[in-house]
Scaffold this motif. Structure first.
Motif, short mmCIF file in Angstrom:
data_model
loop_
_atom_site.label_atom_id
_atom_site.label_comp_id
_atom_site.label_asym_id
_atom_site.label_seq_id
_atom_site.Cartn_x
_atom_site.Cartn_y
_atom_site.Cartn_z
N ASP A 24 0.84 -1.21 0.00
CA ASP A 24 0.00 0.00 0.00
C ASP A 24 0.87 1.25 0.00
O ASP A 24 0.57 2.23 -0.69
CB ASP A 24 -0.93 0.00 1.23
N VAL A 25 1.94 1.23 0.80
CA VAL A 25 2.85 2.38 0.83
C VAL A 25 3.49 2.57 -0.54
O VAL A 25 3.56 3.68 -1.07
CB VAL A 25 3.93 2.21 1.93
N TYR A 26 3.91 1.46 -1.16
CA TYR A 26 4.52 1.56 -2.49
C TYR A 26 3.53 2.16 -3.50
O TYR A 26 3.91 2.97 -4.35
CB TYR A 26 4.99 0.19 -2.99
N ALA A 27 2.27 1.77 -3.40
CA ALA A 27 1.27 2.29 -4.35
C ALA A 27 1.21 3.81 -4.31
O ALA A 27 0.87 4.45 -5.30
CB ALA A 27 -0.10 1.69 -4.04
N GLU A 28 1.55 4.38 -3.15
CA GLU A 28 1.50 5.84 -3.01
C GLU A 28 2.84 6.51 -3.26
O GLU A 28 2.90 7.64 -3.72
CB GLU A 28 1.00 6.21 -1.60
N THR A 29 3.95 5.81 -2.94
CA THR A 29 5.26 6.46 -3.01
C THR A 29 6.12 5.99 -4.18
O THR A 29 7.01 6.71 -4.62
CB THR A 29 6.08 6.18 -1.74
N GLY A 30 5.89 4.77 -4.65
CA GLY A 30 6.70 4.24 -5.74
C GLY A 30 8.14 3.94 -5.36
O GLY A 30 9.01 3.86 -6.24
N GLU A 31 8.39 3.71 -4.07
CA GLU A 31 9.77 3.45 -3.65
C GLU A 31 10.20 2.06 -4.13
O GLU A 31 9.73 1.03 -3.62
CB GLU A 31 9.88 3.55 -2.13
N GLN A 32 11.14 2.02 -5.05
CA GLN A 32 11.51 0.78 -5.72
C GLN A 32 12.02 -0.28 -4.74
O GLN A 32 11.75 -1.48 -4.91
CB GLN A 32 12.56 1.06 -6.80
N ALA A 33 12.77 0.15 -3.71
CA ALA A 33 13.35 -0.83 -2.78
C ALA A 33 12.27 -1.65 -2.09
O ALA A 33 12.46 -2.83 -1.80
CB ALA A 33 14.22 -0.12 -1.75
N LEU A 34 11.13 -1.02 -1.86
CA LEU A 34 10.03 -1.76 -1.21
C LEU A 34 9.47 -2.81 -2.17
O LEU A 34 9.26 -3.97 -1.78
CB LEU A 34 8.90 -0.80 -0.82
N LEU A 35 9.24 -2.41 -3.42
CA LEU A 35 8.69 -3.36 -4.38
C LEU A 35 9.67 -4.51 -4.62
O LEU A 35 9.27 -5.68 -4.70
CB LEU A 35 8.35 -2.66 -5.70
N ASP A 36 10.95 -4.19 -4.71
CA ASP A 36 11.96 -5.24 -4.91
C ASP A 36 11.90 -6.26 -3.77
O ASP A 36 11.96 -7.47 -4.00
CB ASP A 36 13.36 -4.63 -4.99
N ALA A 37 11.82 -5.75 -2.54
CA ALA A 37 11.77 -6.66 -1.38
C ALA A 37 10.53 -7.54 -1.44
O ALA A 37 10.58 -8.75 -1.20
CB ALA A 37 11.80 -5.85 -0.09
N LEU A 38 9.40 -6.94 -1.79
CA LEU A 38 8.14 -7.70 -1.83
C LEU A 38 8.20 -8.78 -2.91
O LEU A 38 7.74 -9.90 -2.71
CB LEU A 38 6.96 -6.76 -2.07
N MET A 39 8.80 -8.45 -4.05
CA MET A 39 8.90 -9.44 -5.12
C MET A 39 9.82 -10.59 -4.72
O MET A 39 9.55 -11.75 -5.02
CB MET A 39 9.40 -8.77 -6.40
N ARG A 40 10.90 -10.26 -4.05
CA ARG A 40 11.84 -11.29 -3.55
C ARG A 40 11.13 -12.23 -2.58
O ARG A 40 11.24 -13.46 -2.67
CB ARG A 40 12.95 -10.59 -2.78
N LEU A 41 10.39 -11.62 -1.65
CA LEU A 41 9.70 -12.43 -0.64
C LEU A 41 8.63 -13.30 -1.28
O LEU A 41 8.41 -14.44 -0.87
CB LEU A 41 9.11 -11.52 0.44
N TRP A 42 7.98 -12.75 -2.29
CA TRP A 42 6.93 -13.52 -2.98
C TRP A 42 7.50 -14.79 -3.61
O TRP A 42 6.90 -15.86 -3.53
CB TRP A 42 6.27 -12.63 -4.05
N VAL A 43 8.68 -14.66 -4.20
CA VAL A 43 9.32 -15.83 -4.80
C VAL A 43 9.65 -16.85 -3.70
O VAL A 43 9.40 -18.06 -3.85
CB VAL A 43 10.59 -15.43 -5.58
N ASP A 44 10.18 -16.37 -2.58
CA ASP A 44 10.52 -17.30 -1.49
C ASP A 44 9.27 -18.03 -0.98
O ASP A 44 9.29 -19.23 -0.74
CB ASP A 44 11.20 -16.54 -0.35
N VAL A 45 8.19 -17.29 -0.83
CA VAL A 45 6.95 -17.90 -0.32
C VAL A 45 6.39 -18.90 -1.34
O VAL A 45 6.12 -20.06 -1.02
CB VAL A 45 5.88 -16.82 -0.01
N THR A 46 6.22 -18.46 -2.57
CA THR A 46 5.45 -19.28 -3.52
C THR A 46 6.28 -20.42 -4.13
O THR A 46 5.72 -21.39 -4.62
CB THR A 46 4.86 -18.42 -4.66
#
Ligand code: ZN
Length: 696
Positions: free
Chosen positions: A309-331
């Motif tokens: 949600d924070v990324y949707a408002e700020t576009g901070e790339q480091a947050l999206l990168d972390a979320l994508m990394r974690l998504w791969v680890d989870v799925t």
């Protein structure tokens, strides 16, 4: 894929001080002065006018925007039936049981805190949050039915909540009624509770147009600002179960006041910002540096939802990168075939990549990579829901169908398994195997526990209102809107009405793969319909007005149809629903030489209820090449499609109590097997059950 990014506006400058307005859609000012050119191209009557359950109507960094709560209606079929079940059965039952003073989540605590009743606090530290979830669920039903009784009920609750709120805006009955000081222990769940209040208040405002709950929420938000802005070092670890991040972003979206967004950013930044954090609640390593999914599966997914949600408002790339990394680890390493993610009741964090400090005790948590036990899986309903919420957000940020896939996997399987088919009983944990007679762990229950029992067997009432709010708000996840495009994420008979476009979707999904969409109303200018094609739908076909349209229909993508539409145009998507045997990565030891069976998005299971009494479930084997009969059984379990085939039962071994014994080599007996959807298990009395079936 970010092919159509919306650049929204951050608040109407004239209104940010005087009351709640939706950013970019201030009714009192002239839109052309306030909105960037891209938004002006959306026709009048937009479907994304700031009333989404999650409102991304003005979020600058999303690929599509959420549809308003009232833009989409289920009409009939699977999700419409679940909505009706919640409306007629589950919500009235929860309203009743949560008034009882001895239910572990109850509204009486607010009445005592408000000075309207005598008594002591009863419940868990997170009980207030569970009450707010019920207010939110009620608002979700109200926006469809406009039932004045529900409106009155919400007014009544909100009045008491307002009176229970301290003068400075703080509210947490578990603290106010017990004399414990504020902000002493993260396990007291103050931020979790207030976070759910913020979200529920925003949803209530969007559903009713009233400001009563929102005023309370603003006081909470302002109070939290006095405590957490600027970030106090001593409270670095206070984001235990961070519903507060999503809540603060939603409050920002509703009011346009940036300090609430700063609050949300601070809650994200707090994680791992000081020594002494724990893997249990993802506070050991800063989120932006995190490589692995560890710890409690609800607190993790709520953190990632908030960060998205924070990324949707700020576009901070480091947050999206972390979320994508974690998504791969989870799925790819830590998720069950049902979409559940919590392998462990208790354990120790086991990091592969970061060797820092001692291992932490964890509970209700992710396992190590490929550690996916079935009988002892925790898979709390709330964690499964949070996992779907996170994937919905990742989908909105990226437009990538792989996130919709996981969201749908959870919805049809590990979310729905938390609610009985009669809408009257619940599961807290969602294991993939049950063997009667074996001791249960922590919050397991031998059968679904009923809504009418105060103080449920697991003494925790977090899941029932969570599953209900998800089900009644689900239509808000089904469609999305972007520039000149409408997206269809979820299939279910429904209507979409907004952006000058009206669509009717007809389908028997998930039992049948045919989806028909009729354009009832359309602007003259061309626009694009984006339809999701699931990964399993190999050989899917698409026709418009009974003719092939020559576009590639690729699994795990959105097929895009851009054209001048006319009223009456009909589009038909055929998703082949083969019965698919699924195996796991070979490193998952528990399922070696087993298969799970899926058809469409639905995971199936074998339940002992469908076997002769003399037969033990663990003796059943599945042939390597079974021939399946697919049969819809309208009278079974409120209507399910069952899968039938011939299986084998291996002869019992001589000494069934020995830990190790000579393998039986006698002839296997042939038997007719019937598999039912996993979500519908444990609705016919106590049973054994398994999702994974050993191969013959
Ligand atoms: Zn729960």
């Amino acid at each position: 894929m970010r092919d159509s990014v919306f650049v929204g506006l951050v608040g109407c400058a004239l209104h940010t001080k005087i009351g709640p307005v939706r950013r970019g859609w201030c009714a009192m000012h002239t839109l052309p002065l306030l909105l960037p050119a891209t938004l002006l191209m959306i026709p009048a009557g937009s479907a994304s006018g700031g009333r989404g359950v999650v409102d991304t109507s003005a979020s600058p960094h999303v690929t599509f925007r959420s549809a308003d709560m009232d833009a989409v209606r289920w009409t009939d079929g699977f999700w419409a039936e679940r909505f009706e079940l919640c409306r007629k059965v589950t919500i009235p039952a929860l309203i009743q049981v949560m008034q009882k003073p001895d239910n572990s989540a109850n509204f009486r605590n607010f009445r005592i805190a408000a000075g309207l009743a005598e008594g002591k606090f009863f419940g868990n530290d997170w009980s207030d949050g569970d009450c707010y979830k019920l207010v939110e669920a009620t608002a979700g039903v109200y926006r469809v039915t406009r039932d004045p009784q529900l409106d009155r009920q919400m007014d009544e609750w909100i009045e008491v909540i307002g009176k229970a709120q301290a003068a400075d805006g703080y509210i947490s009955t578990q603290i106010q009624l017990t004399g414990r000081p504020r902000w002493q222990d993260l396990r007291y769940h103050e931020l979790y509770n207030m976070g759910h209040l913020l979200t529920a208040a925003c949803v209530h405002h969007r559903a009713t147009g009233k400001d009563t709950f929102l005023r309370i929420a603003r006081k909470v938000g302002d109070y939290l600002g006095t405590v957490f802005l600027p970030r106090p070092k001593e409270l670095a670890h206070f984001g235990f179960n961070p519903a507060n991040i999503m809540g603060a972003v939603e409050l920002y979206r509703t009011t346009g006041e940036r300090r609430y967004l700063r609050l949300a950013q601070t809650f994200v930044d707090m994680r791992g910002s000081a020594p002494g954090g724990s893997d249990q609640n993802q506070s050991k390593v800063p989120l932006r540096k995190e490589q692995e999914a560890v710890g409690h599966a609800v607190t993790a997914a709520y953190l990632w939802c908030g960060a998205a949600d924070v990324y949707a408002e700020t576009g901070e790339q480091a947050l999206l990168d972390a979320l994508m990394r974690l998504w791969v680890d989870v799925t790819e390493r830590k998720m069950y075939v049902t979409g559940g993610t919590a392998a462990l009741h208790t354990g120790e964090s086991d990091r592969r990549l970061l060797k820092r400090g001692p291992r932490d005790s964890i509970h209700e948590a992710f396992g190590a990579p490929y550690q996916l036990p079935n009988r002892t899986a925790y898979n709390e309903t709330c964690a499964n829901i949070a996992h779907a919420m996170w994937n919905w957000r990742m989908l909105a940020l990226t437009g990538d169908a792989k996130y919709a896939e996981i969201m749908e996997r959870v919805l049809y399987n590990s979310m729905l398994s938390g609610l009985g088919v009669e809408g009257k009983d619940f599961f807290y944990t969602n294991p993939l195997r049950r063997v009667r007679g074996v001791p249960l762990l922590s919050n397991d229950s031998p059968a679904r526990w009923p809504d009418t029992t105060p103080a449920s067997p697991v003494h925790c009432f977090c899941c029932p209102p969570n599953v209900v709010r998800t089900l009644v708000e689900l239509s808000g996840w089904a469609y999305g809107v972007s520039e000149h495009a409408v997206w269809v994420h979820l299939f279910g008979s429904s209507t979409f009405d907004g952006a000058g476009i009206r669509l009717t979707q007809k389908t028997q999904y998930p039992w049948d793969g045919r989806v028909t969409i009729t354009v009832d109303k359309t602007p003259e200018a061309p626009w694009t319909l984006r339809l999701r094609v699931p990964t399993w739908a190999r050989g899917a076909k698409l026709q418009v007005n009974s003719r092939d349209v020559g576009v590639e229909v690729r699994p795990q993508s959105y097929v895009s149809l851009e054209r001048h539409w006319s009223p009456g145009d009909t589009l038909q998507l055929d998703l082949p629903m083969d019965v698919v045997p699924v195996e796991t990565h070979p490193l998952v030891e528990e399922t070696r030489n087993h298969v799970a069976v899926m058809r469409g998005p639905v995971v199936y299971c074998l339940e002992s209820t469908d076997l002769p009494e003399s037969m033990a479930l663990q003796d059943v084997r599945l042939p390597r090449r079974p021939v399946w009969q697919v049969r819809h059984a309208p009278d079974l379990l409120h209507g399910v499609t069952v899968l039938e085939t011939e299986g084998a039962v291996v002869p019992k071994s001589e000494s069934s109590s020995a830990l190790y014994r000579r393998a039986s080599d006698g002839p296997a007996e042939r038997i007719k097997l019937r598999l039912i959807p996993y979500y519908a298990w444990s609705n016919r009395g106590p049973s054994d059950m398994t999702v994974w079936i050993p191969l013959e």
